[in-house]
Scaffold this active site. Sequence first.
Site, PDB file in Angstrom:
ATOM      1  CD  GLU A  37      -3.059  -7.168   3.429  1.00 58.77           C
ATOM      2  OE1 GLU A  37      -2.498  -6.062   3.526  1.00 58.77           O
ATOM      3  OE2 GLU A  37      -3.108  -7.819   2.365  1.00 58.77           O
TER       4      GLU A  37
ATOM      5  CD  GLU B  29      -2.912  -1.174   2.300  1.00 58.73           C
ATOM      6  OE1 GLU B  29      -4.132  -1.325   2.154  1.00 58.73           O
ATOM      7  OE2 GLU B  29      -2.376  -1.146   3.422  1.00 58.73           O
TER       8      GLU B  29
END
Length: 261
Positions: free
Chosen positions: A135, A115
Amino acid sequence: MSEENILYRVEDGIAYLTINRPEKMNAITAAMGSRIAQLCREIDIDDNVKVLIIDGAGDRAFAAGSDVNMLDDLGTPWDGRNRAQYDRDYVEPLQRLRKPAIAAIDGYCLGGGLEVAMMCDIRVATPRSTFGAPEVQRGWHAGAGNTSVLPRLIGYANAAMWILTGDRFPSDEALRVGFVQKLVAPEDLMSTAQAIANRIAKNPPIAVQSAKNVIKRSQGTSLEQGLSMENDGYTLCMMTEDAKEGMAAFAEKREPVFRGK
């Protein structure tokens, strides 16, 4: 500790932010996130900074994501949802940054590290770099950009492959789908990022920042809205002293001297 784990300096118009926790694969803690948020605010108001370069210390990871132990520091799930309010989020301030940012990636670029990289405008990586959004394999998905920004960068199906499998992908795949713009040898990584930054820094800052703003904001609009924003940005630029200097230098066959006005 956050200042030791986030190194920062400014040289010749370029800000260098290094995630400095190599013994933990540069995993980012809440304190480190707060420091990144603080530095983003400083960068945006510092006229000496034209471009930001972000890298990771060591040769194993750019950033392997958020430190899982940090999740406890966020408090309740509701507190985690409001983490930007508590100045613990490190991705949103990068997303809001007005000035161009370049990610210099060597090694693992996973989860929150992915990110961070995707919030930069340009990404340069080494062949030994590895990318992924793991994730989902732990029971959740990313909360700060992977599911919304990544599809805009590499397309819906490619992003779905990365996010829904949680698998890791090699650098040549990241280059193929457009996540990475250049692959270079490890010893050439920083010099390549610096060369790009220097090229950008030579340009007038108002034009650069206006262009970045239109590129980013037009991604979520219709073509007509994007063209309207582009024309407004162009009009603003044409009112600056730098635009007049650029035209005069072209006519006089000399190098322009831009002052950011």
